[in-house]
Design a protein around this motif. Structure first.
Motif, PDB file in Angstrom:
ATOM      1  N   THR A 241      -4.446 -20.042  -5.338  1.00  0.00           N
ATOM      2  CA  THR A 241      -3.462 -20.630  -6.245  1.00  0.00           C
ATOM      3  C   THR A 241      -2.675 -19.513  -6.894  1.00  0.00           C
ATOM      4  O   THR A 241      -3.163 -18.387  -7.007  1.00  0.00           O
ATOM      5  CB  THR A 241      -4.147 -21.490  -7.330  1.00  0.00           C
ATOM      6  OG1 THR A 241      -3.166 -22.084  -8.159  1.00  0.00           O
ATOM      7  CG2 THR A 241      -5.097 -20.673  -8.184  1.00  0.00           C
ATOM      8  N   PHE A 242      -1.473 -19.801  -7.311  1.00  0.00           N
ATOM      9  CA  PHE A 242      -0.705 -18.800  -8.032  1.00  0.00           C
ATOM     10  C   PHE A 242      -1.244 -18.697  -9.454  1.00  0.00           C
ATOM     11  O   PHE A 242      -1.705 -19.682 -10.033  1.00  0.00           O
ATOM     12  CB  PHE A 242       0.788 -19.127  -8.000  1.00  0.00           C
ATOM     13  CG  PHE A 242       1.357 -19.005  -6.620  1.00  0.00           C
ATOM     14  CD1 PHE A 242       1.606 -17.756  -6.073  1.00  0.00           C
ATOM     15  CD2 PHE A 242       1.591 -20.123  -5.837  1.00  0.00           C
ATOM     16  CE1 PHE A 242       2.089 -17.625  -4.779  1.00  0.00           C
ATOM     17  CE2 PHE A 242       2.073 -20.013  -4.535  1.00  0.00           C
ATOM     18  CZ  PHE A 242       2.323 -18.759  -4.015  1.00  0.00           C
ATOM     19  N   ARG A 246      -0.122 -24.049 -12.404  1.00  0.00           N
ATOM     20  CA  ARG A 246      -1.128 -25.001 -11.954  1.00  0.00           C
ATOM     21  C   ARG A 246      -2.538 -24.414 -12.015  1.00  0.00           C
ATOM     22  O   ARG A 246      -3.516 -25.153 -12.107  1.00  0.00           O
ATOM     23  CB  ARG A 246      -0.822 -25.462 -10.546  1.00  0.00           C
ATOM     24  CG  ARG A 246       0.489 -26.176 -10.414  1.00  0.00           C
ATOM     25  CD  ARG A 246       0.494 -27.539 -11.093  1.00  0.00           C
ATOM     26  NE  ARG A 246       0.918 -27.508 -12.478  1.00  0.00           N
ATOM     27  CZ  ARG A 246       0.967 -28.566 -13.265  1.00  0.00           C
ATOM     28  NH1 ARG A 246       0.615 -29.745 -12.830  1.00  0.00           N
ATOM     29  NH2 ARG A 246       1.375 -28.449 -14.498  1.00  0.00           N
ATOM     30  N   ALA A 247      -2.675 -23.112 -11.960  1.00  0.00           N
ATOM     31  CA  ALA A 247      -3.999 -22.490 -12.064  1.00  0.00           C
ATOM     32  C   ALA A 247      -4.660 -22.848 -13.388  1.00  0.00           C
ATOM     33  O   ALA A 247      -5.862 -23.120 -13.447  1.00  0.00           O
ATOM     34  CB  ALA A 247      -3.881 -20.970 -11.927  1.00  0.00           C
ATOM     35  N   PRO A 353      -5.077 -26.794  -3.130  1.00  0.00           N
ATOM     36  CA  PRO A 353      -4.658 -27.811  -4.094  1.00  0.00           C
ATOM     37  C   PRO A 353      -3.152 -28.024  -4.182  1.00  0.00           C
ATOM     38  O   PRO A 353      -2.697 -28.858  -4.949  1.00  0.00           O
ATOM     39  CB  PRO A 353      -5.187 -27.255  -5.416  1.00  0.00           C
ATOM     40  CG  PRO A 353      -5.113 -25.771  -5.239  1.00  0.00           C
ATOM     41  CD  PRO A 353      -5.388 -25.518  -3.781  1.00  0.00           C
ATOM     42  N   GLY A 354      -2.375 -27.273  -3.436  1.00  0.00           N
ATOM     43  CA  GLY A 354      -0.927 -27.384  -3.543  1.00  0.00           C
ATOM     44  C   GLY A 354      -0.255 -27.279  -2.186  1.00  0.00           C
ATOM     45  O   GLY A 354      -0.898 -27.076  -1.158  1.00  0.00           O
ATOM     46  N   TYR A 355       1.054 -27.407  -2.185  1.00  0.00           N
ATOM     47  CA  TYR A 355       1.840 -27.371  -0.946  1.00  0.00           C
ATOM     48  C   TYR A 355       1.840 -25.963  -0.359  1.00  0.00           C
ATOM     49  O   TYR A 355       1.901 -24.973  -1.091  1.00  0.00           O
ATOM     50  CB  TYR A 355       3.268 -27.822  -1.241  1.00  0.00           C
ATOM     51  CG  TYR A 355       4.061 -28.166   0.001  1.00  0.00           C
ATOM     52  CD1 TYR A 355       4.143 -29.486   0.433  1.00  0.00           C
ATOM     53  CD2 TYR A 355       4.711 -27.183   0.735  1.00  0.00           C
ATOM     54  CE1 TYR A 355       4.864 -29.814   1.572  1.00  0.00           C
ATOM     55  CE2 TYR A 355       5.430 -27.497   1.868  1.00  0.00           C
ATOM     56  CZ  TYR A 355       5.503 -28.819   2.284  1.00  0.00           C
ATOM     57  OH  TYR A 355       6.220 -29.129   3.418  1.00  0.00           O
ATOM     58  N   CYS A 356       1.750 -25.877   0.964  1.00  0.00           N
ATOM     59  CA  CYS A 356       1.834 -24.589   1.670  1.00  0.00           C
ATOM     60  C   CYS A 356       2.975 -24.660   2.682  1.00  0.00           C
ATOM     61  O   CYS A 356       2.999 -25.566   3.520  1.00  0.00           O
ATOM     62  CB  CYS A 356       0.521 -24.275   2.379  1.00  0.00           C
ATOM     63  SG  CYS A 356      -0.884 -24.035   1.270  1.00  0.00           S
ATOM     64  N   VAL A 357       3.886 -23.722   2.612  1.00  0.00           N
ATOM     65  CA  VAL A 357       5.044 -23.764   3.499  1.00  0.00           C
ATOM     66  C   VAL A 357       4.676 -23.279   4.890  1.00  0.00           C
ATOM     67  O   VAL A 357       3.699 -22.557   5.089  1.00  0.00           O
ATOM     68  CB  VAL A 357       6.218 -22.926   2.934  1.00  0.00           C
ATOM     69  CG1 VAL A 357       6.615 -23.401   1.560  1.00  0.00           C
ATOM     70  CG2 VAL A 357       5.869 -21.440   2.910  1.00  0.00           C
ATOM     71  N   LEU A 391      -4.340 -31.916  -2.393  1.00  0.00           N
ATOM     72  CA  LEU A 391      -3.002 -31.824  -2.987  1.00  0.00           C
ATOM     73  C   LEU A 391      -3.009 -32.391  -4.402  1.00  0.00           C
ATOM     74  O   LEU A 391      -2.316 -33.338  -4.746  1.00  0.00           O
ATOM     75  CB  LEU A 391      -1.959 -32.561  -2.131  1.00  0.00           C
ATOM     76  CG  LEU A 391      -1.568 -31.858  -0.839  1.00  0.00           C
ATOM     77  CD1 LEU A 391      -0.628 -32.721  -0.024  1.00  0.00           C
ATOM     78  CD2 LEU A 391      -0.933 -30.517  -1.105  1.00  0.00           C
ATOM     79  N   ILE A 392      -3.863 -31.788  -5.235  1.00  0.00           N
ATOM     80  CA  ILE A 392      -4.009 -32.231  -6.622  1.00  0.00           C
ATOM     81  C   ILE A 392      -2.684 -32.111  -7.370  1.00  0.00           C
ATOM     82  O   ILE A 392      -2.398 -32.863  -8.264  1.00  0.00           O
ATOM     83  CB  ILE A 392      -5.024 -31.312  -7.307  1.00  0.00           C
ATOM     84  CG1 ILE A 392      -6.312 -31.376  -6.542  1.00  0.00           C
ATOM     85  CG2 ILE A 392      -5.175 -31.618  -8.772  1.00  0.00           C
ATOM     86  CD1 ILE A 392      -7.464 -31.913  -7.195  1.00  0.00           C
TER      87      ILE A 392
END
Length: 404
Positions: A241-242, A246-247, A353-357, A391-392
């Protein structure tokens, strides 16, 4: 009244958000992001194409201003390059939290990813500092007179601390550009709020516009269940996570769960900038949700009881643990290092937990259940670990344009 839009990024893809709208004869650049999946000229928006389209000698004369909606790299990652390499010296606007936190995001990414690859078109730490000195900070609902004809105003967007939706008006023409926004509250942020406005143009994010998903509560429950099952079996959980935004939300979620379940398994955060980021989060408590503001007098919610700093040597420690590490899409840095180490074990879990390009390791994991990932012709990773991606986070990047 002519309205023109030049989409330099995130029109039909997720990444490098950058849209230039011409309204009332004024050109406004909304966001200036980078694409996390590319490491060639596609990494940044095609600024040269913009100059050619406008027939302008330089960006400063071509643009009335640049407005950045929030500090995520796909919205601000190209800004130092645009100002210090491309030479834009006009007004730049963003909210106070975005101005405070953006340098940490930019420098963290520059150190762990750009330097490693030795890209030609990179910017330095000094470029970041020079760029941020040019930024004019905005407050919510503050009307700013950019020049005699153009005004802008920021509205609360949720999503991450300081994220804003931008209203712009020039002459008789008015528009809104949203960037990312949330219509569901989370643990530390409220929902997006904007006045009732009469608009000629709306540019809004739309990645999940047609997606029907389980409730946020259900996804959080599945996330906690997967993490608990893994550590109970002696495994290690990697959460790329960054380090900002969101972290903090996920740390709050796990910290509360650990407290309720009386778990003793260590939760680590590898990014050193988290301490600095949390300091700003505490200072900028006024930008959080009402619930956080009300509880702040009793205990600061960003003082996590069960989350501690991770030393690189811990990567070989036996026993279960949970590790937050950057960057979020496993595009390099320590998240990739930890992934290489832990992916070959069936006991471990990688949860995204998030979008990955496209183009990142994270995206390859989300696209199926690969048994091997090839980083290059000489580096291969056997993937035997569990992979989960609830994808929280509410992430919606590419945009849709509506004209009156």
């Amino acid at each position: 009244m002519a309205i023109e839009c030049l989409v330099l990024g995130a029109g039909q893809e997720v990444g490098k958000s950058c849209v230039v709208a011409t309204i009332g004869g004024k050109r406004v650049m909304f966001d200036c992001g980078m694409h996390m999946g590319y490491h060639d000229r596609r990494h940044y928006p095609d600024f040269a194409r913009a100059l050619a389209a406008w027939g302008a000698p330089d960006f400063t004369s071509a643009l009335s201003c640049v407005v950045v909606t929030h500090f995520h790299l796909d919205h601000i990652g190209a800004l130092p390059y645009f100002t210090e390499i491309c030479g834009y010296h006009g007004p730049i606007y963003m909210t106070y939290p975005t101005k405070a936190l953006a340098p940490f995001m930019l420098e963290d990414y520059r150190k762990v990813t750009m330097d490693q690859r030795g890209q030609e078109e990179q910017y330095s730490y000094e470029d970041i500092l020079r760029c941020m000195k040019k930024v004019i900070a905005l407050d919510l609902k503050q009307t700013v007179q950019v020049d005699k004809d153009l005004v802008i105003r920021a509205y609360y967007a949720g999503h991450v601390l300081g994220a804003a939706m931008i209203y712009a008006k020039a002459g008789d023409a008015a528009m809104v550009y949203t960037g990312d926004y949330n219509m569901t509250p989370d643990r530390h942020l409220g929902v997006a709020q904007i006045d009732r406005l009469k608009l000629d143009l709306l540019i809004t994010e739309s990645t999940y516009a047609k997606t029907i998903r389980d409730s946020k509560h259900a996804r959080e429950r599945e996330f906690l269940k997967a993490v608990h099952k893994c550590v109970s079996g002696g495994g290690k959980v990697l959460i790329p996570t960054f380090a900002l935004g969101r972290a903090q939300e996920l740390c709050m979620l796990l910290d509360d769960y650990w407290e309720r379940m009386n778990l003793m398994v260590p939760i680590y955060f590898s990014a050193g900038l988290t301490i600095q980021a949390n300091m700003y989060y505490k200072m900028l408590i006024g930008w959080t949700s009402q619930k956080i503001k009300d509880s702040h007098a009793v205990r600061n919610p960003f003082d996590f009881k069960h989350v501690c700093h991770f030393e690189r040597s811990f990567i070989n420690n036996p026993g279960p643990c949970v590790l937050f590490t950057t960057p979020g899409m496993i595009s390099g840095g320590f998240s990739l290092e930890a992934f290489k180490k832990w992916a070959p074990s069936e006991k471990n879990l990688i949860t995204l937990p998030g979008y990955c390009v496209a183009g990142t390791v994270g995206h390859k994991l989300m696209s199926g259940k690969p048994t091997r990932i090839d980083l290059d012709k000489d580096t291969h990773i056997d993937v035997r670990c569990q992979v989960a991606f609830q994808l929280i986070l509410y992430v919606t990047e590419n945009c849709t344009i509506f004209k009156k």
